[in-house]
Design a protein around this motif. Structure first.
Motif, PDB file in Angstrom:
ATOM      1  N   ASN A 153       0.853  -1.282   0.140  1.00 20.71           N
ATOM      2  CA  ASN A 153       0.094   0.074  -0.008  1.00 20.71           C
ATOM      3  C   ASN A 153       0.787   1.298   0.002  1.00 20.71           C
ATOM      4  O   ASN A 153       0.335   2.313  -0.359  1.00 20.71           O
ATOM      5  N   PRO A 161      -9.041  -6.234   4.187  1.00 19.84           N
ATOM      6  CA  PRO A 161      -8.451  -6.136   2.755  1.00 19.84           C
ATOM      7  C   PRO A 161      -7.784  -4.897   2.564  1.00 19.84           C
ATOM      8  O   PRO A 161      -6.777  -5.126   1.704  1.00 19.84           O
ATOM      9  N   VAL A 185     -16.260   1.460   2.947  1.00 22.63           N
ATOM     10  CA  VAL A 185     -15.286   0.206   2.455  1.00 22.63           C
ATOM     11  C   VAL A 185     -14.038   0.403   2.964  1.00 22.63           C
ATOM     12  O   VAL A 185     -13.369  -0.821   3.001  1.00 22.63           O
TER      13      VAL A 185
END
Ligand code: HEC
Ligand code: HEC
Ligand code: HEC
Ligand code: HEC
Ligand code: HEC
Ligand code: HEC
Ligand code: HEC
Ligand code: HEC
Ligand code: HEC
Ligand code: HEC
Ligand code: HEC
Ligand code: HEC
Ligand code: HEC
Length: 447
Positions: A181, A204, A265
């Motif tokens: 990331n 996730p 999300v």
């Protein structure tokens, strides 16, 4: 950088001298001087392209080419020269350049020592003497479908592949500039902040952004690997299939934002990634009468504002302990069976919802001195009212399930009986209580 250039200059000097020696000692009658390789007649295009390799610009052909004149051998080259490369493959380049096959991950063609697949050793119209401009050069070996998605990640086209990948080697998988990331956070620092600041992050998302986003592009908005809810269904098949096949459906599940109406999300401050505290979330829409297939549902926000004495789970803002917001096979999105009728025959299963938290013994024992307080001496009045083969009264006959106006034991003021708002007139006493409902005369019980 400085060391690198110095190394290059020394290297150049050495090579020039060295090739001179070869030429001088080879017994050639008149060996070509490096600068004479390029003339109006010979190799005249050399040095004229947009990007010219420095040694070529300097006319130092013999830095890379050995030119030997051997009278015993006939060659096609003027002056009978035999021209060979000073080194083969990448070794030629490594005479002057740092090796670029040292890091953990080395690009396929570099492993094969094939520098000239991408670079012209002399010159080219493209930056870096590439044989094709970037990214076209990459598509000699990789499919160009990579840049043909309906929704492209802007930097792939505007900034080029090398924004994220090194063309030669790297310390991270796929020669990426950063691992995992961190790569994305180079440009999306706001997302990094979002994840740090919120109390819960979606697992996730912590693991890898590319589990959901294709870094190059895709056919879906935000380069998602699938659109919502199919994306979510990969890992949460139950919620998604429930939303689609449930008997009682909830329209936010199929509305424009679908799952994202209620969930963030990436990360959120509320448990289960809810965008708001649960009760506020529900009441955000249930602030007016809503129409359903089985009749209108009341304005729950207005009701709860008027009725402050919430039933346990409502007080704890936990609507989901009784309702499944994703969908349900039961009436009113309930998580377990609860009869919609006023009268019904008794079975344990019919009150499964209430019995998740309350003891069913209060309704199954005809005689008891402890299972319920709704009894006249040992005669269980819950049993009397509820546990019947036909016309058993459901809990709603007497109790409010969401909230009431400070009524003891959540006993309702009034109950809807057909079109009649029937009064109950329940009055508790020290060891019991009394009521004067519309359906029978005043009755009293005492424990
Ligand atoms: C940095 C090293 C290097 C320098 C400097 C260099 N060459 Fe080359 N040259 C090569 C390599 C490598 C090949 C083989 C190319 C291939 O196989 O694709 C080559 C091939 C050639 C060829 C034959 C194939 C072609 O591309 O036409 C000619 C002619 C040539 N060089 C001329 C020159 C001349 C003239 C100079 C000086 C102006 C020069 N080279 C300088 C590395 C170099
Ligand atoms: C004789 C020394 C020498 C050799 C051999 C050599 N180079 Fe270079 N190369 C240079 C110098 C000097 C520069 C300019 C240095 C700089 O800009 O840092 C350079 C620059 C480059 C550049 C950058 C060009 C640009 O426009 O940014 C590339 C690409 C390159 N070399 C590829 C190669 C390849 C591929 C080989 C082997 C086929 C090779 N070099 C062999 C000396 C050499
Ligand atoms: C897969 C294609 C590819 C191969 C193979 C390749 N390069 Fe490159 N190289 C590139 C690209 C792309 C750039 C960046 C060009 C630009 O945009 O300036 C580059 C840049 C360079 C540069 C200049 C910038 C830097 O990184 O220092 C040098 C020097 C270089 N390459 C040397 C080599 C050498 C030596 C080899 C063989 C060992 C090699 N390359 C093989 C694609 C390649
Ligand atoms: C000469 C052919 C060739 C060219 C040109 C080429 N690649 Fe590759 N690339 C390969 C090979 C071979 C592999 C190794 C594939 C493997 O390991 O499965 C590879 C692997 C990769 C990988 C890692 C893929 C993985 O699954 O690990 C990336 C990223 C990549 N290349 C990017 C590029 C970029 C960016 C360019 C253009 C600058 C480029 N490639 C140009 C041949 C090429
Ligand atoms: C914004 C950053 C970024 C840019 C720009 C980018 N890539 Fe990638 N690329 C990635 C990431 C991240 C992965 C690894 C994906 C994964 O692990 O699933 C990847 C993977 C790859 C792979 C391995 C196979 C695959 O599809 O997963 C290839 C080949 C590749 N990239 C080529 C390219 C080429 C060619 C370009 C330029 C046209 C490019 N990339 C531009 C981030 C980028
Ligand atoms: C070199 C900078 C850069 C890197 C690295 C980068 N991005 Fe982006 N990304 C952008 C830019 C610029 C945009 C377009 C402007 C915007 O929406 O912020 C964008 C847009 C996006 C969008 C779409 C936004 C939308 O509204 O449609 C997503 C999703 C995204 N990036 C995810 C990623 C992921 C995942 C990674 C890591 C694999 C990544 N980015 C790495 C620069 C980058
Ligand atoms: C579990 C799947 C998933 C993962 C993992 C994920 N995203 Fe997203 N992302 C989404 C969805 C779905 C959207 C679309 C949101 C919308 O339409 O409002 C989105 C939207 C975005 C956007 C554009 C809209 C916005 O919210 O700004 C960016 C940028 C983005 N994601 C970056 C990232 C980065 C960076 C990571 C890794 C830290 C990441 N995402 C990980 C599912 C995911
Ligand atoms: C790649 C798999 C994956 C995808 C895709 C995915 N999730 Fe998840 N999700 C997980 C995992 C793993 C957990 C953690 C489960 C756990 O802790 O038991 C989770 C947890 C959750 C939770 C509960 C969080 C909590 O605190 O318990 C929600 C809500 C959620 N996901 C919603 C979504 C939504 C909405 C989407 C689609 C936009 C989505 N997920 C896509 C893997 C995924
Ligand atoms: C109307 C609001 C709403 C919508 C729309 C919604 N959810 Fe939820 N979701 C919730 C609530 C509220 C919870 C918390 C339930 C609880 O605490 O038991 C939850 C919980 C979850 C959980 C965690 C379940 C668990 O057992 O921990 C997952 C996974 C999840 N949702 C996925 C999704 C997916 C996937 C979608 C879209 C298909 C979606 N949700 C749509 C409100 C919603
Ligand atoms: C203890 C279980 C329980 C809890 C907790 C609960 N409900 Fe209900 N809810 C029910 C039952 C049972 C019904 C069916 C109504 C009836 O019996 O007439 C219902 C009906 C509804 C209705 C439809 C009302 C109508 O007009 O028929 C809405 C809207 C509703 N609930 C929203 C909520 C919200 C919002 C919360 C959280 C603040 C919540 N519920 C908490 C059990 C519960
Ligand atoms: C985005 C708006 C929205 C949110 C958020 C929302 N609802 Fe609803 N809800 C509706 C609408 C609209 C209806 C009317 C029936 C339909 O369209 O599905 C409804 C219907 C219901 C019903 C009656 C279902 C039936 O058909 O009998 C219940 C119960 C309910 N919602 C509970 C909740 C609970 C509990 C929450 C919070 C977890 C919640 N709702 C969050 C919009 C919403
Ligand atoms: C005919 C009216 C009536 C019906 C029908 C009824 N109750 Fe009650 N219930 C009461 C009264 C009155 C009390 C208060 C008893 C006391 O403390 O004096 C009570 C008390 C309770 C209590 C507190 C614990 C106890 O038993 O004393 C619970 C829990 C309860 N009821 C649940 C339910 C459930 C669940 C249903 C449906 C299965 C139901 N009731 C049906 C009238 C009723
Ligand atoms: C998620 C757990 C839960 C569910 C499901 C649940 N309750 Fe309750 N109930 C409680 C809690 C906790 C209390 C105690 C706090 C209070 O008085 O509100 C309570 C209290 C009561 C009381 C008052 C008891 C007293 O002694 O004052 C009644 C009546 C009641 N519930 C009826 C019901 C009915 C009817 C249902 C089914 C429609 C039901 N409950 C479902 C948790 C639940």
């Amino acid at each position: 950088m400085k060391n690198h250039s110095i190394r290059l200059s020394i290297c150049l000097l050495f090579l020039t001298l060295f090739s001179g020696i070869i030429l001088a000692t080879s017994g050639a009658e008149s060996a070509a001087k490096t600068d004479s390789c390029v003339s109006r007649k010979c190799h005249s295009g050399m040095g004229k392209a947009k990007a010219v390799h420095n040694p070529v610009k300097a006319g130092m052909c013999t830095a890379c080419h050995n030119a030997v004149a051997d009278p015993k051998k006939k060659t096609k080259h003027p002056r009978n020269l035999t021209i060979t490369l000073a080194q083969q493959g990448a070794d030629l380049c490594y005479m002057c350049h740092d090796r670029n096959n040292k890091k953990k991950v080395v690009h396929g063609p570099i492993k094969g020592g094939n520098c000239t697949f991408c670079h012209n050793p002399h010159q080219s119209p493209n930056k870096g003497m590439l044989k094709e401009p970037s990214p076209k050069i990459c598509f000699q070996c990789h499919p160009d479908s990579l840049v043909k998605h309906k929704v492209m990640h802007p930097p792939v086209l505007s900034m080029g592949c090398s924004t994220c990948h090194d063309a030669h080697q790297g310390d991270h998988p796929k020669m990426l500039m950063q691992e995992g990331n961190s790569l994305c956070f180079m440009c999306h620092s706001d997302k990094q902040e979002h994840l740090k600041k919120r109390k819960v992050a979606h697992l996730p998302v912590k693991q890898s952004c590319v589990m959901c986003h294709n870094p190059h592009g895709s056919g879906n908005s935000a380069m998602l690997s699938a659109s919502v809810p199919a994306l979510c269904a990969n890992c949460h098949p139950n919620e998604v299939s429930l939303g689609q096949r449930a008997v009682t459906k909830h329209s936010p599940m199929t509305g424009k934002k679908q799952c994202l109406t209620c969930h963030d999300v990436h990360a959120a401050d509320q448990p289960k990634l809810l965008v708001k505290q649960q009760r506020a979330l529900c009441l955000g829409c249930h602030d007016a009468v809503r129409r359903t297939k089985t009749g209108a549902v009341k304005n729950m926000k207005a009701f709860l504002e008027k009725h402050k004495n919430g039933h346990g789970p409502v007080r704890e803002n936990n609507c989901a302990s009784c309702h499944n917001p994703h969908g349900s096979d039961y009436w009113r999105l309930l998580v377990k069976y609860y009869p919609p009728e006023f009268y019904t025959s008794y079975s344990d299963g019919k009150y499964a919802l209430c019995f998740t938290c309350h003891d069913k013994a209060a309704f199954t024992k005809r005689i008891t001195d402890e299972k319920t307080d709704f009894r006249d001496d040992k005669k269980n009045l819950h049993f009397v009212h509820v546990n019947k083969r036909s016309k058993g009264r459901t809990c709603r006959t007497c109790h409010e399930v969401h909230a009431d106006n400070n009524r003891p034991h959540h006993v309702s003021d009034r109950v809807k009986f057909n079109d009649w708002e029937m009064p109950i007139n329940f009055v508790p006493s020290k060891n019991g209580g009394s009521c004067l409902p519309g359906c029978h005369g005043a009755k009293e019980y005492r424990r």
